[in-house]
Design an enzyme around this catalytic site. Structure first.
Site, PDB file in Angstrom:
ATOM      1  CG  ASP A  62      -0.191   0.173   2.523  1.00 41.75           C
ATOM      2  OD1 ASP A  62       0.660  -0.686   2.831  1.00 41.75           O
ATOM      3  OD2 ASP A  62      -0.444   1.156   3.247  1.00 41.75           O
ATOM      4  CG  ASP A  82       3.261  -0.905   5.021  1.00 45.20           C
ATOM      5  OD1 ASP A  82       2.982  -1.106   3.822  1.00 45.20           O
ATOM      6  OD2 ASP A  82       2.392  -0.606   5.862  1.00 45.20           O
TER       7      ASP A  82
END
Length: 489
Positions: free
Chosen positions: A81, A84
């Site tokens: 996303d 991360d």
């Protein structure tokens, strides 16, 4: 002679000033920014990466190749996303919907970039189809424990954290994530309808099934999954906005009156002045207004009125405006990752302006006349700000211009590439050497748009300041449409 010479110098200076002024007005290279905004998605890819030319960002390699194995299924693929190494399907599906909408409304100005957008969409939809069809009665909605992942600063290629699989079902409903998935698949089915009709039919068939699941088993996925998605991507707005959004996309893809009836059964919603991965009301209203403005179906006039109400809450000179702007002219909604709201709302500005032009329509916010150009000018102002026309003289798109963020909050970008440093740094090994360092990131994530400046137009360019320095797929997905729109003007 001296006065004549002085006059000549003044005229020359004045002409130069005029020329420079015009350059300032149109100094952004929208086509370059457009290409880079799409290229960014290659840096977010999860799964086995292609070895062909279609993987230009060569510092990335394959990752998360056993995703889904914990649940004995194949969930390899999709996108991380943000900065991360977690796959959250709720924002990923929204990203896919916005990329698809951008492609549908701007196919001509996208030009050669249209195929690259299709590739970016398909990387997500191939994964979303697996999530929706692998296990009957189950929709997989994420891979990777965010609470564990965020304790590590490591490349996606080195991930050694548990890859927990999350899902919703009849007993653990998730109408929001399911309806957004349906919206993404339905919108994408329109993108592929002519170029790959077989794939388009698969997308639409899956969208219908997932939407039926969303409508039949009501509940928010936040309630079902708790800390696996909150506070990261809590469904703060509930699920009714996604049901409206999903039904609106299925109505556009199928023209089936049952979706219109479903939309009416949801009843009225409150006014809104925001649009994001969480709150889809404004987007659904603009999408539905197309039937009134473009198709000239007066039975949809209420959605046109609601879309106009939204615009009146956004426009800075409107007496009904509820939107703050910085001194530098940036729309400012929330302190964390503000540019996500700017790009999403700007997408609605250019899309609605296009619909208005088709209908030769104008409207009023009180005594203020709003034309398509009113919306386009505001959209251009926001895009130009992001690309460098701001008090910091900084482009908030990595790799665009000469002054852009060098220390973005992104694991893969901040650690040496596996191609130059094959040894793993381990879960915590990257923090001291690469997270806390003031050195620039070694890998340039071209096209990434960060969270952006604060309400004083200031941006510190610090990797540890994730609320301003972290890029995200949904920031970029929403800007593709406006960049294409402006590049075609």
């Amino acid at each position: 002679m001296d006065s004549l010479k002085g006059s000549s110098l003044f005229i020359g200076f004045f002409l130069t000033f005029l020329l420079y002024s015009n350059v300032v007005q149109a100094n952004q290279n929208y086509k370059d920014a457009l290409a880079k905004s799409i290229l960014f998605f290659q840096g977010q890819r999860s799964g086995r990466l292609p070895v062909s030319q279609s993987q230009t960002l060569r510092w990335r390699s394959g990752s998360a190749l056993s995703d889904g194995s914990q649940a004995h299924v194949n969930l390899v693929g999709g996108y991380y996303d943000a900065g991360d190494n977690v796959k959250f399907n709720f924002p990923m599906a929204y990203t896919t919907t916005m990329l698809s909408w951008s492609a549908l409304e701007n196919s001509k100005p996208l030009g050669p970039q249209l195929e690259n957008v299709r590739v970016a969409i398909r990387w997500a939809t191939d994964y979303l189809i697996k999530c929706a069809t692998t296990t009957p009665g189950v929709l997989y909605v994420g891979v990777g424990d965010p609470n564990v992942d965020h304790k590590c600063w490591e490349r996606p290629e080195d991930m050694d954290t548990v890859r927990t699989v999350y899902s919703v079902s009849r007993n653990k409903p998730g109408s929001d994530v399911a309806a957004e998935t349906a919206a993404a698949l339905a919108a994408a089915s329109l993108v592929f309808r002519k170029v790959d009709p077989v794939y388009s039919k698969l997308l639409l068939r899956t969208a219908k099934s997932v939407f039926q699941f969303a409508a039949q088993y009501r509940g928010t996925y936040s309630d079902s999954l708790g800390s696996a998605v909150c506070p990261f991507y809590c469904s703060y707005s509930g699920y009714k906005d996604e049901l409206l959004w999903g039904a609106a996309w299925l109505l556009r893809a199928t023209k089936d009156v049952s979706y219109r009836n479903f939309i009416e059964s949801l009843g009225d919603h409150d006014s809104t002045d925001i649009f994001s991965w969480d709150d889809k009301l404004a987007g659904a209203r603009v999408l539905l207004s197309r039937w009134s403005l473009v198709a000239n179906d007066k039975s949809y006039d209420q959605y046109k009125q609601q879309a106009q109400d939204f615009m009146c809450r956004i426009l800075p000179n409107s007496p009904y405006s509820t939107t703050q702007y910085t001194k530098g002219g940036l729309m400012f909604k929330l302190p964390d990752n503000n540019l996500q709201y700017v790009t999403s709302i700007t997408n609605l500005l250019t899309t609605y302006a296009k619909y208005m032009k088709a209908a030769k329509s104008t409207f009023n916010c009180g005594n203020i006349l709003v034309t398509p150009n009113t919306l386009i000018n505001l959209a251009r102002k926001q895009i130009d700000y992001i690309l460098g026309d701001n008090p910091m003289k900084m482009s908030y798109m990595v790799g665009y211009g000469t002054n852009f963020p060098k220390r973005i909050h992104h694991r893969g970008s901040s650690l040496p590439s596996i191609t130059t440093h094959p040894q793993s740094f381990g879960c915590e090994g990257g923090f001291q050497q690469f997270y806390y360092t003031p050195n620039p990131n070694p890998n340039v994530l071209v096209g990434a748009i960060v969270g952006g400046p604060n309400n004083n137009d200031f941006f510190p360019d610090e990797r540890t300041d994730y609320s301003h320095s972290e890029p995200a797929t949904y920031i970029n997905a929403a800007i593709v449409g406006p960049l294409a729109f402006l590049s075609g003007r």
